[in-house]
Design an enzyme around this catalytic site. Structure first.
Site, PDB file in Angstrom:
ATOM      1  N   GLU A  18      41.863 -15.668 -21.190  1.00  0.00           N
ATOM      2  CA  GLU A  18      41.994 -15.399 -19.760  1.00  0.00           C
ATOM      3  C   GLU A  18      41.012 -14.326 -19.276  1.00  0.00           C
ATOM      4  O   GLU A  18      41.208 -13.713 -18.232  1.00  0.00           O
ATOM      5  CB  GLU A  18      43.421 -14.972 -19.445  1.00  0.00           C
ATOM      6  CG  GLU A  18      44.456 -16.033 -19.772  1.00  0.00           C
ATOM      7  CD  GLU A  18      45.878 -15.565 -19.534  1.00  0.00           C
ATOM      8  OE1 GLU A  18      46.239 -15.365 -18.358  1.00  0.00           O
ATOM      9  OE2 GLU A  18      46.615 -15.370 -20.516  1.00  0.00           O
ATOM     10  N   SER A 150      47.925 -18.517 -17.659  1.00  0.00           N
ATOM     11  CA  SER A 150      46.969 -19.098 -16.715  1.00  0.00           C
ATOM     12  C   SER A 150      46.798 -20.597 -16.909  1.00  0.00           C
ATOM     13  O   SER A 150      45.717 -21.150 -16.724  1.00  0.00           O
ATOM     14  CB  SER A 150      45.604 -18.398 -16.819  1.00  0.00           C
ATOM     15  OG  SER A 150      45.700 -17.052 -16.437  1.00  0.00           O
ATOM     16  N   TYR A 220      43.123 -20.777  -9.552  1.00  0.00           N
ATOM     17  CA  TYR A 220      42.220 -19.662  -9.287  1.00  0.00           C
ATOM     18  C   TYR A 220      41.030 -19.972  -8.379  1.00  0.00           C
ATOM     19  O   TYR A 220      40.466 -19.073  -7.785  1.00  0.00           O
ATOM     20  CB  TYR A 220      41.695 -19.096 -10.615  1.00  0.00           C
ATOM     21  CG  TYR A 220      42.790 -18.496 -11.448  1.00  0.00           C
ATOM     22  CD1 TYR A 220      43.413 -17.320 -11.065  1.00  0.00           C
ATOM     23  CD2 TYR A 220      43.228 -19.118 -12.610  1.00  0.00           C
ATOM     24  CE1 TYR A 220      44.440 -16.776 -11.810  1.00  0.00           C
ATOM     25  CE2 TYR A 220      44.249 -18.575 -13.374  1.00  0.00           C
ATOM     26  CZ  TYR A 220      44.848 -17.404 -12.970  1.00  0.00           C
ATOM     27  OH  TYR A 220      45.861 -16.866 -13.699  1.00  0.00           O
ATOM     28  N   ARG A 259      55.901 -10.890 -12.961  1.00  0.00           N
ATOM     29  CA  ARG A 259      56.119 -12.076 -12.125  1.00  0.00           C
ATOM     30  C   ARG A 259      56.918 -13.085 -12.928  1.00  0.00           C
ATOM     31  O   ARG A 259      56.575 -13.384 -14.069  1.00  0.00           O
ATOM     32  CB  ARG A 259      54.775 -12.683 -11.705  1.00  0.00           C
ATOM     33  CG  ARG A 259      54.869 -13.640 -10.506  1.00  0.00           C
ATOM     34  CD  ARG A 259      53.592 -14.403 -10.310  1.00  0.00           C
ATOM     35  NE  ARG A 259      53.457 -15.477 -11.282  1.00  0.00           N
ATOM     36  CZ  ARG A 259      52.395 -15.650 -12.075  1.00  0.00           C
ATOM     37  NH1 ARG A 259      51.380 -14.826 -12.030  1.00  0.00           N
ATOM     38  NH2 ARG A 259      52.371 -16.668 -12.926  1.00  0.00           N
ATOM     39  N   ASP A 261      58.417 -16.928 -13.221  1.00  0.00           N
ATOM     40  CA  ASP A 261      58.152 -18.279 -12.738  1.00  0.00           C
ATOM     41  C   ASP A 261      59.374 -19.181 -12.916  1.00  0.00           C
ATOM     42  O   ASP A 261      60.068 -19.105 -13.940  1.00  0.00           O
ATOM     43  CB  ASP A 261      56.968 -18.887 -13.489  1.00  0.00           C
ATOM     44  CG  ASP A 261      55.670 -18.132 -13.229  1.00  0.00           C
ATOM     45  OD1 ASP A 261      55.596 -17.408 -12.216  1.00  0.00           O
ATOM     46  OD2 ASP A 261      54.735 -18.272 -14.040  1.00  0.00           O
ATOM     47  N   GLU A 275      58.943 -18.731 -17.407  1.00  0.00           N
ATOM     48  CA  GLU A 275      58.302 -17.662 -18.167  1.00  0.00           C
ATOM     49  C   GLU A 275      58.192 -16.410 -17.318  1.00  0.00           C
ATOM     50  O   GLU A 275      58.427 -16.435 -16.107  1.00  0.00           O
ATOM     51  CB  GLU A 275      56.914 -18.075 -18.646  1.00  0.00           C
ATOM     52  CG  GLU A 275      55.929 -18.355 -17.512  1.00  0.00           C
ATOM     53  CD  GLU A 275      54.563 -18.776 -18.038  1.00  0.00           C
ATOM     54  OE1 GLU A 275      53.754 -17.876 -18.339  1.00  0.00           O
ATOM     55  OE2 GLU A 275      54.316 -19.997 -18.147  1.00  0.00           O
ATOM     56  N   ASN A 277      55.464 -13.099 -16.639  1.00  0.00           N
ATOM     57  CA  ASN A 277      54.122 -12.562 -16.815  1.00  0.00           C
ATOM     58  C   ASN A 277      54.184 -11.060 -16.600  1.00  0.00           C
ATOM     59  O   ASN A 277      54.443 -10.602 -15.480  1.00  0.00           O
ATOM     60  CB  ASN A 277      53.156 -13.190 -15.813  1.00  0.00           C
ATOM     61  CG  ASN A 277      52.994 -14.677 -16.026  1.00  0.00           C
ATOM     62  OD1 ASN A 277      52.164 -15.124 -16.788  1.00  0.00           O
ATOM     63  ND2 ASN A 277      53.828 -15.470 -15.338  1.00  0.00           N
ATOM     64  N   GLY A 281      48.196 -11.787 -12.478  1.00  0.00           N
ATOM     65  CA  GLY A 281      46.892 -11.786 -11.836  1.00  0.00           C
ATOM     66  C   GLY A 281      46.871 -10.992 -10.549  1.00  0.00           C
ATOM     67  O   GLY A 281      47.871 -10.892  -9.841  1.00  0.00           O
TER      68      GLY A 281
END
Length: 323
Positions: A18, A150, A220, A259, A261, A275, A277, A281
């Site tokens: 990443e 990602s 992205y 974050r 999800d 998951e 994070n 990002g």
């Protein structure tokens, strides 16, 4: 205000798959902190050594690294050895959060909902074992490299004939492959800021990618993906999902920011955790800044708030309390 932070290092780039995303995140954070008058300096661990990091004599660091060697607890351990306060979760929570399988096991142990799954050995799984996975999880299903992010090392399997190729793709990135039940519905994400009882959920973001394919390009670089923030959900369901996000965050011992999800099942509006994070990002397409903006917090102020939490994370952030 800026003087309270001293000399700040923004760690970005790194050696993970990443890296490209991390470079974008780090440059954004660096510019934001400097715009607030903070003495911030970029540092790429892929290009400079730990000795050089120590020699910089930073007062604290903002971790804008994603993936292995930056989000998985290894760097956090180094920073603690150096006595450097850092943003985000501590060693244990970072390591757990980077491992999708271990995260799911912890959530399940606390009664938090996550899709059914099977763990396959990347080197030893036989063709017959792969053929049996759809029988147990149904089709379609997802195959994932559990230590990547990602959307790297991920494959959606529609039929039996796709199991081998999907498995081979994921096996390139990890020692094990996570086979996961596919939840048909809406894709949501919830940023969480704070630590322990002070953790709070930001507005929910709904992601609507073309043909439901929220891959690396659509995440992205493409402008085709739609983001709805706050997500169009009724108040009761919104509160329920945000509460679940905070519980999931605390379950793995996260701190500072992260974050979470979700998939929201279309059949009955039941949320399922996918998951967490722990170093999300911070690019122009990223979801934490988007949710913060919906809550009235600018990108620059968000970066400062995350940075301010760094002095809480070094000593000891592992107050791991069940959700």
């Amino acid at each position: 205000m800026a003087s309270e932070f001293g000399k700040v290092g923004v760690l970005f780039g790194g050696r993970s798959a990443e890296r490209e995303v991390s470079l974008m995140s780090g440059k954004g954070v660096l510019a934001a902190l400097r715009s607030k008058g903070i003495d911030a300096h970029g540092f790429d661990p892929a290009e400079r050594s730990i000795a050089e990091l120590a020699a910089e004599k930073f007062d604290r660091v903002f971790i804008a690294l994603h993936g292995r060697y930056g989000e998985d607890g290894t760097l956090q351990g180094v920073l603690e050895q150096l006595g450097l306060p850092y943003t985000g979760s501590g060693v244990m929570a970072s390591s757990i959060g980077m491992d999708k399988v271990m995260t799911k096991r912890i959530w399940l142990s606390l009664g938090l909902p996550t899709p059914r799954f099977i763990v396959l050995d990347s080197k030893d799984a036989t063709h017959d074992e792969l053929r049996k996975v759809p029988d147990e999880l149904g089709l379609p299903l997802m195959l994932k490299a559990p230590h990547e992010g990602s959307t790297i090392g991920i494959s959606k399997v529609i039929g039996y004939s796709e199991m081998q190729s999907g498995f081979d793709l994921c096996a390139k990135y990890d020692d094990v492959v996570l086979a996961e039940e596919f939840i048909t519905g809406r894709e949501l994400t919830v940023p969480v800021l704070g630590t322990g009882r002070n953790a709070r959920a930001l507005p929910i973001v709904e992601i609507r990618a073309p043909q439901g394919n929220y891959d690396y390009e659509h995440k992205y670089f493409s402008d085709d993906t739609q983001y709805l923030c706050p997500a169009p959900l009724d108040a009761e369901l919104t509160k329920r999902i945000q509460s679940l996000a905070v519980r999931a965050f605390n379950a793995v011992g996260s701190s500072g920011w992260a974050r979470v999800d979700f998939m929201l099942r279309a059949a009955d509006n039941e949320p399922f955790l996918l998951e967490i994070n722990t170093s999300p990002g911070m690019t122009g397409h990223s979801l934490v800044p988007m949710a913060a903006k919906a809550a009235g917090v600018s990108y620059e102020d968000l970066c400062v708030e995350i940075l301010r939490s760094a002095d809480l994370d070094l000593i000891p952030s592992q107050d791991w309390k069940p959700a």
